[in-house]
Scaffold this motif. Structure first.
Motif, PDB file in Angstrom:
ATOM      1  N   ILE A 152       0.866  -1.182   0.000  1.00 29.37           N
ATOM      2  CA  ILE A 152       0.000   0.000   0.000  1.00 29.37           C
ATOM      3  C   ILE A 152       0.905   1.236   0.000  1.00 29.37           C
ATOM      4  CG2 ILE A 152      -1.934   1.170   1.114  1.00 29.37           C
ATOM      5  CD1 ILE A 152      -2.579  -1.726   0.308  1.00 29.37           C
ATOM      6  N   HIS A 153       0.721   2.089  -1.011  1.00 30.99           N
ATOM      7  CA  HIS A 153       1.608   3.238  -1.224  1.00 30.99           C
ATOM      8  C   HIS A 153       0.842   4.546  -1.010  1.00 30.99           C
ATOM      9  CE1 HIS A 153       4.685   0.687  -3.413  1.00 30.99           C
ATOM     10  NE2 HIS A 153       3.625  -0.098  -3.400  1.00 30.99           N
ATOM     11  N   VAL A 154       1.540   5.525  -0.431  1.00 31.34           N
ATOM     12  CA  VAL A 154       0.955   6.850  -0.189  1.00 31.34           C
ATOM     13  C   VAL A 154       2.004   7.899  -0.565  1.00 31.34           C
ATOM     14  CG1 VAL A 154       0.156   8.434   1.620  1.00 31.34           C
ATOM     15  CG2 VAL A 154      -0.610   6.052   1.643  1.00 31.34           C
ATOM     16  N   GLY A 155       1.543   9.003  -1.132  1.00 35.17           N
ATOM     17  CA  GLY A 155       2.468  10.089  -1.505  1.00 35.17           C
ATOM     18  C   GLY A 155       2.884  10.889  -0.287  1.00 35.17           C
ATOM     19  N   LYS A 156       3.575  10.211   0.634  1.00 34.30           N
ATOM     20  CA  LYS A 156       3.869  10.806   1.949  1.00 34.30           C
ATOM     21  C   LYS A 156       4.464  12.214   1.893  1.00 34.30           C
ATOM     22  CE  LYS A 156       5.853   6.818   3.714  1.00 34.30           C
ATOM     23  NZ  LYS A 156       6.712   6.126   4.697  1.00 34.30           N
ATOM     24  N   PRO A 157       5.488  12.460   1.075  1.00 33.51           N
ATOM     25  CA  PRO A 157       6.115  13.797   1.133  1.00 33.51           C
ATOM     26  C   PRO A 157       5.184  14.911   0.671  1.00 33.51           C
ATOM     27  CG  PRO A 157       7.493  12.219  -0.064  1.00 33.51           C
ATOM     28  CD  PRO A 157       6.161  11.581   0.119  1.00 33.51           C
ATOM     29  N   TYR A 158       4.127  14.546  -0.069  1.00 34.93           N
ATOM     30  CA  TYR A 158       3.275  15.574  -0.686  1.00 34.93           C
ATOM     31  C   TYR A 158       1.932  15.699   0.029  1.00 34.93           C
ATOM     32  CZ  TYR A 158       6.803  14.264  -4.014  1.00 34.93           C
ATOM     33  OH  TYR A 158       8.007  13.953  -4.574  1.00 34.93           O
ATOM     34  N   GLY A 159       1.649  14.804   0.972  1.00 40.62           N
ATOM     35  CA  GLY A 159       0.348  14.785   1.626  1.00 40.62           C
ATOM     36  C   GLY A 159       0.351  15.463   2.984  1.00 40.62           C
ATOM     37  N   VAL A 160      -0.617  15.089   3.786  1.00 38.39           N
ATOM     38  CA  VAL A 160      -0.801  15.697   5.104  1.00 38.39           C
ATOM     39  C   VAL A 160      -0.500  14.675   6.197  1.00 38.39           C
ATOM     40  CG1 VAL A 160      -2.480  16.798   6.641  1.00 38.39           C
ATOM     41  CG2 VAL A 160      -2.590  17.199   4.143  1.00 38.39           C
ATOM     42  N   LYS A 161      -1.068  13.473   6.021  1.00 36.97           N
ATOM     43  CA  LYS A 161      -1.047  12.463   7.073  1.00 36.97           C
ATOM     44  C   LYS A 161       0.365  12.047   7.478  1.00 36.97           C
ATOM     45  CE  LYS A 161      -3.380   8.126   8.040  1.00 36.97           C
ATOM     46  NZ  LYS A 161      -3.944   6.929   7.412  1.00 36.97           N
ATOM     47  N   PHE A 162       1.226  11.844   6.511  1.00 37.06           N
ATOM     48  CA  PHE A 162       2.585  11.354   6.797  1.00 37.06           C
ATOM     49  C   PHE A 162       3.648  12.414   6.487  1.00 37.06           C
ATOM     50  CE2 PHE A 162       0.095   7.584   5.694  1.00 37.06           C
ATOM     51  CZ  PHE A 162       0.396   6.714   6.718  1.00 37.06           C
ATOM     52  N   ALA A 163       3.210  13.680   6.337  1.00 40.62           N
ATOM     53  CA  ALA A 163       4.160  14.709   5.904  1.00 40.62           C
ATOM     54  C   ALA A 163       5.357  14.792   6.845  1.00 40.62           C
ATOM     55  CB  ALA A 163       3.459  16.059   5.834  1.00 40.62           C
ATOM     56  N   PRO A 164       6.553  14.858   6.292  1.00 46.34           N
ATOM     57  CA  PRO A 164       7.746  14.958   7.155  1.00 46.34           C
ATOM     58  C   PRO A 164       7.784  16.321   7.847  1.00 46.34           C
ATOM     59  CG  PRO A 164       8.342  15.179   4.831  1.00 46.34           C
ATOM     60  CD  PRO A 164       6.881  14.869   4.865  1.00 46.34           C
ATOM     61  N   PRO A 165       8.463  16.436   9.011  1.00 42.93           N
ATOM     62  CA  PRO A 165       8.585  17.725   9.667  1.00 42.93           C
ATOM     63  C   PRO A 165       9.206  18.749   8.714  1.00 42.93           C
ATOM     64  CG  PRO A 165       9.648  16.001  10.967  1.00 42.93           C
ATOM     65  CD  PRO A 165       9.209  15.380   9.677  1.00 42.93           C
ATOM     66  N   GLY A 172      14.324  24.488  -1.344  1.00 42.23           N
ATOM     67  CA  GLY A 172      15.306  25.168  -2.177  1.00 42.23           C
ATOM     68  C   GLY A 172      14.923  25.114  -3.631  1.00 42.23           C
ATOM     69  N   SER A 173      15.823  24.610  -4.446  1.00 41.02           N
ATOM     70  CA  SER A 173      15.686  24.800  -5.879  1.00 41.02           C
ATOM     71  C   SER A 173      14.605  23.944  -6.532  1.00 41.02           C
ATOM     72  CB  SER A 173      17.022  24.505  -6.558  1.00 41.02           C
ATOM     73  OG  SER A 173      17.981  25.432  -6.109  1.00 41.02           O
ATOM     74  N   ILE A 174      14.242  22.827  -5.904  1.00 40.18           N
ATOM     75  CA  ILE A 174      13.193  22.007  -6.508  1.00 40.18           C
ATOM     76  C   ILE A 174      11.860  22.438  -5.902  1.00 40.18           C
ATOM     77  CG2 ILE A 174      12.300  19.675  -6.780  1.00 40.18           C
ATOM     78  CD1 ILE A 174      15.115  18.664  -6.813  1.00 40.18           C
ATOM     79  N   LYS A 175      10.983  22.950  -6.733  1.00 41.92           N
ATOM     80  CA  LYS A 175       9.705  23.469  -6.246  1.00 41.92           C
ATOM     81  C   LYS A 175       8.674  22.353  -6.223  1.00 41.92           C
ATOM     82  CE  LYS A 175      11.227  27.669  -5.847  1.00 41.92           C
ATOM     83  NZ  LYS A 175      12.339  27.419  -4.906  1.00 41.92           N
ATOM     84  N   MET A 176       8.188  22.050  -5.002  1.00 42.15           N
ATOM     85  CA  MET A 176       7.248  20.958  -4.849  1.00 42.15           C
ATOM     86  C   MET A 176       5.947  21.436  -4.234  1.00 42.15           C
ATOM     87  SD  MET A 176       9.366  17.717  -3.504  1.00 42.15           S
ATOM     88  CE  MET A 176      10.910  18.436  -3.088  1.00 42.15           C
ATOM     89  N   VAL A 177       4.860  20.783  -4.619  1.00 43.02           N
ATOM     90  CA  VAL A 177       3.577  21.005  -3.965  1.00 43.02           C
ATOM     91  C   VAL A 177       3.536  20.114  -2.738  1.00 43.02           C
ATOM     92  CG1 VAL A 177       1.076  20.754  -4.213  1.00 43.02           C
ATOM     93  CG2 VAL A 177       2.467  21.494  -6.162  1.00 43.02           C
ATOM     94  N   ARG A 178       3.188  20.678  -1.584  1.00 40.42           N
ATOM     95  CA  ARG A 178       3.073  19.867  -0.372  1.00 40.42           C
ATOM     96  C   ARG A 178       1.710  20.113   0.272  1.00 40.42           C
ATOM     97  NH1 ARG A 178       7.839  17.513   1.244  1.00 40.42           N
ATOM     98  NH2 ARG A 178       9.753  18.446   0.467  1.00 40.42           N
ATOM     99  N   GLY A 179       1.376  19.243   1.222  1.00 40.69           N
ATOM    100  CA  GLY A 179       0.144  19.436   1.978  1.00 40.69           C
ATOM    101  C   GLY A 179      -1.116  19.168   1.173  1.00 40.69           C
ATOM    102  N   ASP A 180      -1.017  18.323   0.145  1.00 41.08           N
ATOM    103  CA  ASP A 180      -2.198  18.013  -0.666  1.00 41.08           C
ATOM    104  C   ASP A 180      -2.887  16.774  -0.095  1.00 41.08           C
ATOM    105  OD1 ASP A 180      -4.088  17.382  -2.508  1.00 41.08           O
ATOM    106  OD2 ASP A 180      -2.696  16.933  -4.148  1.00 41.08           O
ATOM    107  N   PRO A 181      -4.113  16.922   0.443  1.00 43.15           N
ATOM    108  CA  PRO A 181      -4.795  15.751   1.039  1.00 43.15           C
ATOM    109  C   PRO A 181      -4.975  14.618   0.036  1.00 43.15           C
ATOM    110  CG  PRO A 181      -6.025  17.795   1.443  1.00 43.15           C
ATOM    111  CD  PRO A 181      -4.917  18.142   0.496  1.00 43.15           C
ATOM    112  N   ALA A 182      -5.052  14.928  -1.264  1.00 44.18           N
ATOM    113  CA  ALA A 182      -5.224  13.874  -2.280  1.00 44.18           C
ATOM    114  C   ALA A 182      -4.030  12.917  -2.296  1.00 44.18           C
ATOM    115  CB  ALA A 182      -5.419  14.492  -3.660  1.00 44.18           C
TER     116      ALA A 182
END
Ligand SMILES: [Fe+2]
Length: 282
Positions: A152-165, A172-182
């Motif tokens: 079972i896989h989840v987009g942890k770095p981009y979500g809410v439930k398992f988001a890293p501190p 920095g230089s790589i622009k990522m979307v974070r905190g997406d409940p989807a």
């Protein structure tokens, strides 16, 4: 005519005597496609190609794909700049843990192509581990646990439930979307996949995105997953690539996991990545 030189006993090959700026003939195309099926990672030195030539190479392996959550370059929406600037010493590194790219998607990338532009004088290597070799050599008691079971896989770095501190997030230089409940949605893939081109079986579980095994809780899964990851990343199954500017590396995202080392503080590192897609894992 191009030649294939293997890099380790289980994974990786270098393709020599080839110029990726030219349009490849069918014999060369077949040679590098079958080398990728056989060795899961193929590398080319001293290729001064541009984005469009990189995309032509990418198309030999599947349709050029775009990924969510990571912003592509302004010049080309099919290309991601994997960049860490010299002063970004506190930042983590993109891909700095063993993983298979975007395994939390319904149809994760079948593979990727990286082209090296700016490379530190030392450090910044990438490691790949053969998940075909890992499965073939998996102890029977672990094989029994995962056979006919899903991961079972989840987009942890981009979500809410398992988001890293926040302090440990890559920034920095790589622009990522974070905190997406989807991105918290659970997606199932077989724990062991069959590679469509070779029919070989590969482990398809990774510590960044796999949260648990099907039919088990996170807690119940952990001892099995930890034992599997320890086995699946044994140096025996790995290759390590020391990048030079002009290198191009293609990898099969179903047959391998990879790891980006973070040992080059004070130096800029820039590579351009394209991705190819095929059918979903089976
Ligand atoms: Fe990656």
């Amino acid at each position: 005519m191009a030649r294939i030189r293997r890099l380790t006993g289980y994974i990786g090959a270098e393709v020599e005597d080839i110029d990726l700026r030219r349009e490849l003939g069918s014999a060369e195309s077949n040679l590098i496609q079958s080398a990728l099926n056989e060795y899961h990672v193929i590398a080319f030195r001293k290729q001064l190609i541009d984005s469009s030539q990189q995309k032509s190479l990418t198309k030999l392996f599947g349709d050029v794909g775009r990924l969510p959550y990571v912003r592509p370059t302004e010049e080309d929406p099919d290309v991601i700049a994997v960049l860490k600037e010299a002063q970004e010493n506190q930042a983590g590194v993109f891909g700095g843990e063993w993983h298979s790219d975007f395994s939390f998607l319904e149809n994760p990338p079948a593979g990727s192509v990286l082209r090296a532009v700016d490379i530190p004088p030392v450090g910044g290597d990438t490691l790949w581990a053969s998940q075909v070799a890992a499965f073939e050599n998996l102890p029977l008691e672990l094989k029994t646990v995962i056979e006919n079971r899903n991961g079972i896989h989840v987009g942890k770095p981009y979500g809410v439930k398992f988001a890293p501190p926040v302090s440990t997030q890559v920034n920095g230089s790589i622009k990522m979307v974070r905190g997406d409940p989807a991105a918290d949605r659970e997606v199932s893939h077989p724990a062991v996949v069959t590679l469509p081109k070779s029919g070989k079986k590969a482990l398809f579980l990774n510590p960044i995105y796999t949260v648990r095994l099907g039919g088990m809780t996170v807690e119940e899964s952990q001892p099995y997953l930890q034992a599997i990851y320890q086995h699946a990343t044994k140096p025996d199954f790995c290759m390590r690539w020391h990048w030079q500017s002009g290198d191009v590396v293609v990898w099969d995202n179903r047959a391998s996991m990879h790891y980006a080392t973070n040992d080059y503080n004070g130096f800029r590192r820039l590579l351009y990545r394209t991705t190819y897609v095929n059918e979903a894992p089976v």
